[in-house]
Write a protein that holds these residues in place. Structure first.
Motif, mmCIF file in Angstrom:
data_model
loop_
_atom_site.group_PDB
_atom_site.id
_atom_site.type_symbol
_atom_site.label_atom_id
_atom_site.label_comp_id
_atom_site.label_asym_id
_atom_site.label_seq_id
_atom_site.Cartn_x
_atom_site.Cartn_y
_atom_site.Cartn_z
ATOM 1 N N ASP A 141 0.817 -1.217 0.000
ATOM 2 C CA ASP A 141 0.000 0.000 0.000
ATOM 3 C C ASP A 141 0.858 1.278 0.000
ATOM 4 O O ASP A 141 0.415 2.334 0.461
ATOM 5 C CB ASP A 141 -0.944 0.032 1.204
ATOM 6 C CG ASP A 141 -1.961 -1.108 1.185
ATOM 7 O OD1 ASP A 141 -2.402 -1.486 0.074
ATOM 8 O OD2 ASP A 141 -2.281 -1.611 2.272
ATOM 9 N N ALA B 40 -4.368 7.449 12.461
ATOM 10 C CA ALA B 40 -5.169 6.343 11.894
ATOM 11 C C ALA B 40 -4.288 5.125 11.626
ATOM 12 O O ALA B 40 -3.093 5.268 11.348
ATOM 13 C CB ALA B 40 -5.858 6.789 10.616
ATOM 14 N N ARG C 45 -11.413 14.347 6.543
ATOM 15 C CA ARG C 45 -12.691 15.076 6.464
ATOM 16 C C ARG C 45 -12.973 15.791 7.787
ATOM 17 O O ARG C 45 -13.444 16.929 7.816
ATOM 18 C CB ARG C 45 -13.822 14.080 6.118
ATOM 19 C CG ARG C 45 -13.784 13.608 4.650
ATOM 20 C CD ARG C 45 -15.058 12.847 4.289
ATOM 21 N NE ARG C 45 -15.123 11.530 4.975
ATOM 22 C CZ ARG C 45 -14.592 10.415 4.507
ATOM 23 N NH1 ARG C 45 -13.951 10.423 3.338
ATOM 24 N NH2 ARG C 45 -14.725 9.263 5.173
ATOM 25 N N ARG D 265 -10.626 17.702 3.491
ATOM 26 C CA ARG D 265 -11.299 17.108 2.339
ATOM 27 C C ARG D 265 -12.694 17.692 2.179
ATOM 28 O O ARG D 265 -13.356 18.016 3.167
ATOM 29 C CB ARG D 265 -11.432 15.579 2.494
ATOM 30 C CG ARG D 265 -10.116 14.822 2.290
ATOM 31 C CD ARG D 265 -9.710 14.838 0.799
ATOM 32 N NE ARG D 265 -8.583 13.951 0.572
ATOM 33 C CZ ARG D 265 -7.284 14.349 0.678
ATOM 34 N NH1 ARG D 265 -7.035 15.584 1.037
ATOM 35 N NH2 ARG D 265 -6.308 13.525 0.432
ATOM 36 N N TYR E 47 -0.814 6.577 9.740
ATOM 37 C CA TYR E 47 -1.244 7.827 9.122
ATOM 38 C C TYR E 47 -1.457 8.882 10.223
ATOM 39 O O TYR E 47 -1.775 8.549 11.363
ATOM 40 C CB TYR E 47 -2.555 7.651 8.358
ATOM 41 C CG TYR E 47 -2.509 6.590 7.286
ATOM 42 C CD1 TYR E 47 -2.143 6.914 5.979
ATOM 43 C CD2 TYR E 47 -2.856 5.264 7.599
ATOM 44 C CE1 TYR E 47 -2.114 5.928 5.002
ATOM 45 C CE2 TYR E 47 -2.825 4.288 6.621
ATOM 46 C CZ TYR E 47 -2.443 4.616 5.318
ATOM 47 O OH TYR E 47 -2.397 3.639 4.352
ATOM 48 N N THR F 279 -5.535 2.642 9.389
ATOM 49 C CA THR F 279 -5.799 2.251 8.004
ATOM 50 C C THR F 279 -6.034 3.483 7.135
ATOM 51 O O THR F 279 -6.270 4.594 7.655
ATOM 52 C CB THR F 279 -7.041 1.352 7.915
ATOM 53 O OG1 THR F 279 -8.204 2.131 8.289
ATOM 54 C CG2 THR F 279 -6.895 0.139 8.843
ATOM 55 N N LEU F 280 -5.992 3.256 5.831
ATOM 56 C CA LEU F 280 -6.225 4.349 4.897
ATOM 57 C C LEU F 280 -7.653 4.870 5.022
ATOM 58 O O LEU F 280 -7.880 6.082 4.924
ATOM 59 C CB LEU F 280 -5.946 3.875 3.462
ATOM 60 C CG LEU F 280 -6.103 4.926 2.369
ATOM 61 C CD1 LEU F 280 -5.186 6.123 2.614
ATOM 62 C CD2 LEU F 280 -5.838 4.314 0.986
ATOM 63 N N ASP F 281 -8.615 3.967 5.243
ATOM 64 C CA ASP F 281 -10.008 4.410 5.391
ATOM 65 C C ASP F 281 -10.158 5.325 6.606
ATOM 66 O O ASP F 281 -10.854 6.353 6.543
ATOM 67 C CB ASP F 281 -10.939 3.195 5.533
ATOM 68 C CG ASP F 281 -11.079 2.430 4.231
ATOM 69 O OD1 ASP F 281 -10.789 3.033 3.168
ATOM 70 O OD2 ASP F 281 -11.445 1.246 4.279
ATOM 71 N N GLU F 282 -9.546 4.950 7.721
ATOM 72 C CA GLU F 282 -9.599 5.800 8.911
ATOM 73 C C GLU F 282 -8.947 7.160 8.622
ATOM 74 O O GLU F 282 -9.448 8.201 9.084
ATOM 75 C CB GLU F 282 -8.870 5.117 10.083
ATOM 76 C CG GLU F 282 -9.581 3.906 10.649
ATOM 77 C CD GLU F 282 -8.781 3.268 11.773
ATOM 78 O OE1 GLU F 282 -7.692 3.798 12.129
ATOM 79 O OE2 GLU F 282 -9.225 2.232 12.307
ATOM 80 N N HIS F 283 -7.894 7.094 7.865
ATOM 81 C CA HIS F 283 -7.181 8.342 7.543
ATOM 82 C C HIS F 283 -8.055 9.251 6.683
ATOM 83 O O HIS F 283 -8.094 10.473 6.908
ATOM 84 C CB HIS F 283 -5.883 8.008 6.819
ATOM 85 C CG HIS F 283 -5.073 9.217 6.443
ATOM 86 N ND1 HIS F 283 -4.651 10.164 7.355
ATOM 87 C CD2 HIS F 283 -4.619 9.659 5.218
ATOM 88 C CE1 HIS F 283 -3.955 11.119 6.735
ATOM 89 N NE2 HIS F 283 -3.945 10.834 5.429
ATOM 90 N N GLN F 284 -8.774 8.695 5.712
ATOM 91 C CA GLN F 284 -9.655 9.494 4.876
ATOM 92 C C GLN F 284 -10.751 10.158 5.718
ATOM 93 O O GLN F 284 -11.097 11.321 5.508
ATOM 94 C CB GLN F 284 -10.293 8.604 3.800
ATOM 95 C CG GLN F 284 -9.314 8.049 2.780
ATOM 96 C CD GLN F 284 -8.690 9.133 1.900
ATOM 97 O OE1 GLN F 284 -9.248 10.228 1.772
ATOM 98 N NE2 GLN F 284 -7.557 8.813 1.308
ATOM 99 N N ALA F 285 -11.247 9.416 6.704
ATOM 100 C CA ALA F 285 -12.259 9.982 7.588
ATOM 101 C C ALA F 285 -11.671 11.099 8.429
ATOM 102 O O ALA F 285 -12.337 12.134 8.654
ATOM 103 C CB ALA F 285 -12.831 8.873 8.482
#
Length: 421
Positions: free
Chosen positions: A326, A405, A416, A421, A393, A407-413
């Motif tokens: 990743d 974070a 925001r 974002r 992250y 994971t990447l998903d947690e990081h994206q959240a």
């Protein structure tokens, strides 16, 4: 007949007995000049004439020599008197020069007053003597120059603003001007943690220590490599060779200080901060000193506070120790994207749209070639002692609140949440 004969005898006897009655002493026969006549010898007359002329010439010559001797005697006496007067005059002048000069050299008769003297950069001894004279430190600049030359002090003076006591003798004055002990043109500069090399150089220039270009040139040199082992082993294509080792702190500098002196103070302080304990930790970490300083610089540039430093350090360590899936080996640290510029806006306009730093950790794996700023002690400690986490992250909002974070998903959240974002 007989009568006539007797008369003749009488006359003859009278003539024979005739005598002029003139005293012998009154009779001086007159010398007749030689006269050429039909009975004279011409050659004898010529010789006589030549002899008379020679005698006259010798007599005139002897008279001339006698007058010259008399004249020389008078002239000799006159010049002796003139020479004596000149010797006395010169001797008096030299004695006066020596006495006043020695008095000034020993500061005899000078009152004790503290004065400030400005010595220009690269000033000659003549300029220094004039500055001291103008300030009232010395009275005889010519004698000071002579003393400076005789004591081989020429060319060994420092520049700057000095506090000098007017009661100092020449030796004390020279000793003061050859050191920084009495300089008063001191500037205090604080380099915040995270300051990079161009910013260090700019602060030095803004405070009148040295020019930015001179400072950066020395930062990019290897002049200190032999003195500090952590500089000797530097490798890679670095933007600024000593970046990371210009330890952030508060320093005292002199106006117009040599750039090598100014930069050496920062590097020397870094050497002190890298104590034996820190060096032992570095050796145990499996990283080189430069890798630790590079990681510490990224932590310094990213962290919101000291606590944040140790968590961010864990994120970088976790990525460096990952299997690379990743893209985790890319540390993706924003401050590396435009280094040595702080932001994209700071990049020169003509290269801004295409600029990509060699240190950009969004494009390279692992650590960049060198530090991106100069970290403080806490950042160095965080690099060596990361917090034990599972984070990969992190991000910060506008108020510098941190979000972490796994994971990447947690990081994206988190992005925001942080308004990114």
């Amino acid at each position: 007949m007989n009568d006539d004969k007797n008369l003749d005898d009488l006359r003859r006897r009278r003539v024979e007995n005739f005598k002029v009655q003139i005293p012998d002493e009154e009779f001086v026969p007159e010398k007749e000049p030689p006269v050429l006549n039909s009975h004279s010898d011409p050659e004898a007359a010529r010789r006589a004439t030549n002899q008379a002329e020679r005698q006259a010439m010798r007599k005139a010559e002897r008279a001339h020599k006698r007058r010259n001797r008399e004249k020389r005697g008078k002239n000799k006496l006159f010049f002796r008197l003139v020479w004596l007067v000149m010797v006395l005059f010169v001797g008096f002048a030299l004695a006066q020069y020596a006495v006043t000069g020695i008095n000034d050299m020993l500061a005899i008769g000078r009152e004790k007053v503290g004065v400030t003297v400005e010595i220009p950069k690269n000033a000659s001894t003549e300029q220094i003597a004039d500055a001291l004279h103008t300030a009232g430190v010395i009275q005889r600049p010519d004698f000071f120059k002579l003393y400076s030359k005789l004591t081989k002090a020429d060319g060994h003076y420092n520049n700057g603003t000095y506090k000098i006591d007017t009661s100092m003798d020449y030796e004390a004055i020279i000793n003061n001007l050859q050191s920084n002990a009495n300089r008063v043109d001191i500037v205090k500069i604080t380099f915040p943690e995270g300051t990079n090399a161009p910013e260090v150089a700019q602060l030095l220039q803004d405070n009148g220590v040295c020019s930015k270009d001179e400072a950066l040139a020395y930062i990019n040199s290897n002049q200190l490599d032999e003195k500090y082992d952590f500089l000797k082993g530097l490798t890679g294509e670095r933007y600024y060779r000593m970046e990371g080792y210009l330890f952030p702190d508060t320093y005292d500098f002199f106006k117009d200080e040599a750039p090598e002196n100014a930069i050496s103070k920062l590097v020397s302080n870094c050497n002190k901060k890298l104590t034996k304990e820190v060096r032992d930790q570095i050796a145990a970490s499996g990283m080189t000193t430069d890798e630790v300083m590079t990681l510490a610089s990224m932590i310094q540039a990213e962290a919101a506070d000291e606590e944040d430093m140790y968590v961010i350090s864990s994120v970088f360590h976790n990525r460096l120790n990952s299997d690379g899936t990743d893209g985790l080996l890319r540390l993706q640290s924003d401050p590396t994207m435009y280094y040595p510029y702080r932001t994209k806006a700071a990049v020169p306009e003509d290269i801004r749209d295409t600029y990509s730093s060699k240190y950009n950790t969004y494009e390279i794996q692992g650590l960049p070639a060198g530090p991106i700023c100069n970290p403080g002690s806490k950042a160095i400690d965080a690099a060596l002692n990361p917090k034990d986490t599972k984070y990969y992250y992190f991000c910060h909002d506008a108020e510098r609140n941190a979000y972490y974070a796994r994971t990447l998903d947690e990081h994206q959240a988190n992005l925001r949440k942080a308004g990114l974002r």
